[in-house]
Design a protein around this motif. Structure first.
Motif, PDB file in Angstrom:
ATOM      1  N   ILE A 156       0.863  -1.180   0.000  1.00  0.00           N
ATOM      2  CA  ILE A 156       0.000   0.000   0.000  1.00  0.00           C
ATOM      3  C   ILE A 156       0.900   1.231   0.000  1.00  0.00           C
ATOM      4  N   SER A 157       0.668   2.150  -0.931  1.00  0.00           N
ATOM      5  CA  SER A 157       1.513   3.345  -1.048  1.00  0.00           C
ATOM      6  C   SER A 157       0.649   4.602  -1.037  1.00  0.00           C
ATOM      7  N   TRP A 158       1.023   5.551  -0.161  1.00  0.00           N
ATOM      8  CA  TRP A 158       0.404   6.875  -0.151  1.00  0.00           C
ATOM      9  C   TRP A 158       1.444   7.800  -0.765  1.00  0.00           C
ATOM     10  N   ASP A 159       1.303   8.050  -2.058  1.00  0.00           N
ATOM     11  CA  ASP A 159       2.381   8.593  -2.864  1.00  0.00           C
ATOM     12  C   ASP A 159       2.895   9.934  -2.366  1.00  0.00           C
ATOM     13  N   ASP A 160       2.027  10.945  -2.235  1.00  0.00           N
ATOM     14  CA  ASP A 160       2.498  12.287  -1.915  1.00  0.00           C
ATOM     15  C   ASP A 160       2.843  12.469  -0.442  1.00  0.00           C
ATOM     16  N   ARG A 161       2.640  11.466   0.373  1.00  0.00           N
ATOM     17  CA  ARG A 161       3.039  11.543   1.784  1.00  0.00           C
ATOM     18  C   ARG A 161       4.277  10.694   2.080  1.00  0.00           C
ATOM     19  N   GLY A 162       4.767   9.987   1.072  1.00  0.00           N
ATOM     20  CA  GLY A 162       5.961   9.170   1.276  1.00  0.00           C
ATOM     21  C   GLY A 162       5.744   8.010   2.218  1.00  0.00           C
ATOM     22  N   ILE A 163       4.505   7.483   2.284  1.00  0.00           N
ATOM     23  CA  ILE A 163       4.173   6.380   3.177  1.00  0.00           C
ATOM     24  C   ILE A 163       3.999   5.114   2.356  1.00  0.00           C
ATOM     25  N   ASN A 164       4.639   4.032   2.806  1.00  0.00           N
ATOM     26  CA  ASN A 164       4.568   2.768   2.080  1.00  0.00           C
ATOM     27  C   ASN A 164       4.494   1.610   3.066  1.00  0.00           C
ATOM     28  N   LEU A 165       3.574   0.691   2.817  1.00  0.00           N
ATOM     29  CA  LEU A 165       3.452  -0.538   3.612  1.00  0.00           C
ATOM     30  C   LEU A 165       3.681  -1.705   2.663  1.00  0.00           C
ATOM     31  N   SER A 166       4.750  -2.453   2.887  1.00  0.00           N
ATOM     32  CA  SER A 166       5.098  -3.556   1.992  1.00  0.00           C
ATOM     33  C   SER A 166       5.164  -4.865   2.764  1.00  0.00           C
ATOM     34  N   GLY A 167       5.155  -5.965   2.012  1.00  0.00           N
ATOM     35  CA  GLY A 167       5.199  -7.285   2.644  1.00  0.00           C
ATOM     36  C   GLY A 167       4.010  -7.540   3.541  1.00  0.00           C
ATOM     37  N   LEU A 168       2.851  -6.981   3.176  1.00  0.00           N
ATOM     38  CA  LEU A 168       1.665  -7.110   4.018  1.00  0.00           C
ATOM     39  C   LEU A 168       1.132  -8.538   3.999  1.00  0.00           C
ATOM     40  N   GLU A 169       0.988  -9.117   5.184  1.00  0.00           N
ATOM     41  CA  GLU A 169       0.360 -10.428   5.369  1.00  0.00           C
ATOM     42  C   GLU A 169      -0.773 -10.248   6.372  1.00  0.00           C
ATOM     43  N   PHE A 170      -1.981 -10.627   5.963  1.00  0.00           N
ATOM     44  CA  PHE A 170      -3.168 -10.377   6.795  1.00  0.00           C
ATOM     45  C   PHE A 170      -4.046 -11.619   6.794  1.00  0.00           C
ATOM     46  N   SER A 173      -9.986 -14.810  10.551  1.00  0.00           N
ATOM     47  CA  SER A 173     -10.715 -16.075  10.530  1.00  0.00           C
ATOM     48  C   SER A 173     -11.745 -16.098  11.650  1.00  0.00           C
ATOM     49  N   ARG A 174     -12.920 -16.602  11.324  1.00  0.00           N
ATOM     50  CA  ARG A 174     -14.009 -16.655  12.288  1.00  0.00           C
ATOM     51  C   ARG A 174     -13.761 -17.741  13.333  1.00  0.00           C
ATOM     52  N   LEU A 175     -14.111 -17.440  14.590  1.00  0.00           N
ATOM     53  CA  LEU A 175     -14.016 -18.409  15.675  1.00  0.00           C
ATOM     54  C   LEU A 175     -15.400 -19.003  15.906  1.00  0.00           C
ATOM     55  N   GLY A 176     -15.581 -20.264  15.548  1.00  0.00           N
ATOM     56  CA  GLY A 176     -16.886 -20.890  15.731  1.00  0.00           C
ATOM     57  C   GLY A 176     -17.918 -20.283  14.795  1.00  0.00           C
ATOM     58  N   GLY A 177     -19.158 -20.296  15.247  1.00  0.00           N
ATOM     59  CA  GLY A 177     -20.232 -19.761  14.412  1.00  0.00           C
ATOM     60  C   GLY A 177     -20.672 -18.369  14.784  1.00  0.00           C
ATOM     61  N   GLY A 178     -20.079 -17.782  15.831  1.00  0.00           N
ATOM     62  CA  GLY A 178     -20.492 -16.466  16.292  1.00  0.00           C
ATOM     63  C   GLY A 178     -19.735 -15.344  15.608  1.00  0.00           C
ATOM     64  N   PRO A 179     -19.981 -14.098  16.039  1.00  0.00           N
ATOM     65  CA  PRO A 179     -19.337 -12.930  15.406  1.00  0.00           C
ATOM     66  C   PRO A 179     -17.974 -12.609  16.002  1.00  0.00           C
ATOM     67  N   SER A 180     -17.168 -13.643  16.278  1.00  0.00           N
ATOM     68  CA  SER A 180     -15.828 -13.445  16.831  1.00  0.00           C
ATOM     69  C   SER A 180     -14.795 -13.874  15.803  1.00  0.00           C
ATOM     70  N   PHE A 181     -13.702 -13.102  15.723  1.00  0.00           N
ATOM     71  CA  PHE A 181     -12.684 -13.357  14.720  1.00  0.00           C
ATOM     72  C   PHE A 181     -11.297 -13.334  15.345  1.00  0.00           C
ATOM     73  N   ARG A 182     -10.427 -14.169  14.804  1.00  0.00           N
ATOM     74  CA  ARG A 182      -9.009 -14.113  15.126  1.00  0.00           C
ATOM     75  C   ARG A 182      -8.330 -13.325  14.014  1.00  0.00           C
ATOM     76  N   ILE A 183      -7.483 -12.375  14.388  1.00  0.00           N
ATOM     77  CA  ILE A 183      -6.824 -11.515  13.402  1.00  0.00           C
ATOM     78  C   ILE A 183      -5.318 -11.544  13.619  1.00  0.00           C
ATOM     79  N   SER A 184      -4.578 -11.549  12.521  1.00  0.00           N
ATOM     80  CA  SER A 184      -3.128 -11.400  12.584  1.00  0.00           C
ATOM     81  C   SER A 184      -2.676 -10.654  11.338  1.00  0.00           C
ATOM     82  N   ALA A 185      -1.687  -9.796  11.508  1.00  0.00           N
ATOM     83  CA  ALA A 185      -1.194  -9.003  10.389  1.00  0.00           C
ATOM     84  C   ALA A 185       0.244  -8.589  10.670  1.00  0.00           C
ATOM     85  N   LYS A 186       1.008  -8.427   9.603  1.00  0.00           N
ATOM     86  CA  LYS A 186       2.361  -7.889   9.735  1.00  0.00           C
ATOM     87  C   LYS A 186       2.751  -7.222   8.431  1.00  0.00           C
ATOM     88  N   GLY A 187       3.665  -6.285   8.511  1.00  0.00           N
ATOM     89  CA  GLY A 187       4.125  -5.588   7.326  1.00  0.00           C
ATOM     90  C   GLY A 187       5.255  -4.645   7.670  1.00  0.00           C
TER      91      GLY A 187
END
Length: 441
Positions: A156-170, A173-187
């Motif tokens: 993800i690049s924000w060109d005129d602000r010089g901001i860049n997020l690379s190597g994004l892994e996201f 995943s839902r936990l069971g049948g309810g509205p709960s999720f496990r989240i993991s991300a890195k970049g």
């Protein structure tokens, strides 16, 4: 019934079965024909009402089974006024067959590989961007129905602000049948040519109307440049980097945090309308917990240690007040005078203390029993105004200090006492020490 009619029944059944098989095979072949599959995919995309975006893809294939799988390659996305665009190597979406007959057609699983998102600021397109963001927000609001969402090799690049997020892994995943999720991300986050690694993992809960009701997240940031921190008129970060570990817990409308920051080669500047002072710390660690609710941010206790200093305190502010109200309290154990002098906030007190008193003192130890700054940001930026003198108070105790050491025989030795600043008044009391061969009490 005649024998001829009885013999005809199997033939009729066979004919019907063959006809159905031919129709099914023809329909299957027709729906797997590439141009037809692209038409079907475009109809699916239309159901999301992304009117501000132009979406194209080189090829697509749909597997009409249970579940229905849609794979699209080399996707191109452009925003209406060219302030944003994206290219994606591959998207795989998995649907329940029944979900294709009602919109928006939200998949059960979505796998995105190689997204490269670019955007830039545009004042002229501000209204259209808000509209597009609203459309995307409405689409993402239904994402609670997705069981698994993954993004790999993202940029993800924000060109005129010089901001860049690379190597994004996201991964979501839902936990069971309810509205709960496990989240993991890195970049890898890069701003102005400086980069750091960010990792997030935890759990999210959403309510039936898609609002976030609970979150428990762990955040790790490695080698974060201190210069990224938002500065102010009074405090200006200049250099150094920090490793950050934080745990954030959101319960309804209240956010709790536990944060540990370890910095090295920290440099920042403290300024007032009359003077400024630069601070350098080879190593410094900060540990605190905080609560945020209805615009009120409270740190009931923090500790700061490293590079010869040790102090603790509390902090609070209210963001709902036009000129934010701040309250900071600090205490320290007995510190060597040289360390106390190094960390003392000179720009916040009168010049007599820093230019007249401190230069004649040496050796010994000093303890800050109380250092308190309380008032609005406007008041704290003008502490030299008589009406704002009550915003700062200080109570310092010292022991074994020397004064006028180079002015023998007028030097004091082994001095102890207390210095207080309150409502703009300076009070020195309890002074004891040796003056030549005499003792002062």
């Amino acid at each position: 019934m005649s024998k001829k009619r009885i013999r005809a029944i199997p033939l009729i059944a066979l004919f019907v079965l063959l006809t159905l098989a031919i129709i099914s095979l023809g329909l299957f072949t027709f729906l797997h024909y590439q141009p037809v599959q692209q038409i079907v995919l475009r109809q699916i995309l239309k159901s999301y009402n992304l009117s501000e975006f132009r979406i194209s893809f080189s090829k697509a294939r749909i597997t009409l089974w249970n579940p229905v799988t849609v794979v699209a390659n080399e996707i191109k996305v452009e925003y209406g006024d060219n302030t944003a665009r994206a290219s994606i190597d591959e998207i795989t979406a998995v649907f329940k067959p029944s979900s294709l007959f009602r919109g928006p057609r939200m998949p059960e699983a979505l796998n995105i590989i190689g997204p490269d998102v670019w955007f830039r600021s545009s004042r002229s397109g501000e209204t259209r961007i808000k509209k597009a963001v609203g459309e995307m927000a409405g689409l993402l609001a239904g994402a609670s129905r997705i069981k698994n969402l993954s993004i790999r090799k993202g940029t993800i690049s924000w060109d005129d602000r010089g901001i860049n997020l690379s190597g994004l892994e996201f991964l979501l995943s839902r936990l069971g049948g309810g509205p709960s999720f496990r989240i993991s991300a890195k970049g890898n986050l890069s701003i102005g040519g400086k980069a750091c690694l960010i990792r997030v993992k935890g759990r999210l809960d959403s309510q039936s109307h898609n609002a976030l009701s609970f979150a428990d997240l762990e955040l790790d940031g490695l080698s974060i440049p201190v210069s990224w921190l938002p500065g102010s008129h009074d405090v200006v970060p200049k250099g150094g980097e920090a490793n950050v570990k934080a745990r954030l817990t959101l319960k309804k409308d209240e956010l709790h945090t536990n944060v540990s920051i370890a910095s090295k080669n920290l440099e920042f500047c403290l300024r007032s309308s009359l003077t400024q002072k630069t601070y350098n710390f080879p190593s410094l660690s900060l540990i605190f917990s905080s609560t945020y609710k209805d615009g009120s941010f409270v740190v009931p206790e923090f500790t700061l240690n490293g590079s010869g200093i040790s102090l603790s305190g509390s902090f609070s502010t209210n963001f709902n007040v036009p000129s934010k109200a701040l309250k900071l309290k600090i205490t320290t154990p007995f510190l060597p005078y040289v360390e106390f002098r190094r960390i003392f906030p000179d720009p916040l007190v009168g010049p007599w203390i820093t230019k007249k008193l401190f230069p004649v003192l040496s050796d010994g130890k000093v303890k800050v029993e109380k250092f308190c700054v309380e008032g609005t940001t406007d008041q704290l930026q003008a502490l030299n105004v008589p009406a704002n003198r009550s915003c700062l108070s200080l109570r310092v105790v010292w022991k074994d200090l020397s004064a006028l050491q180079d002015e023998k025989p007028f030097s004091f030795r082994g001095s102890s006492g207390r210095l207080c600043i309150s409502n703009g008044r300076l009070i020195v009391s309890g002074v004891k020490g040796s003056y030549g061969s005499s003792h002062v009490t």
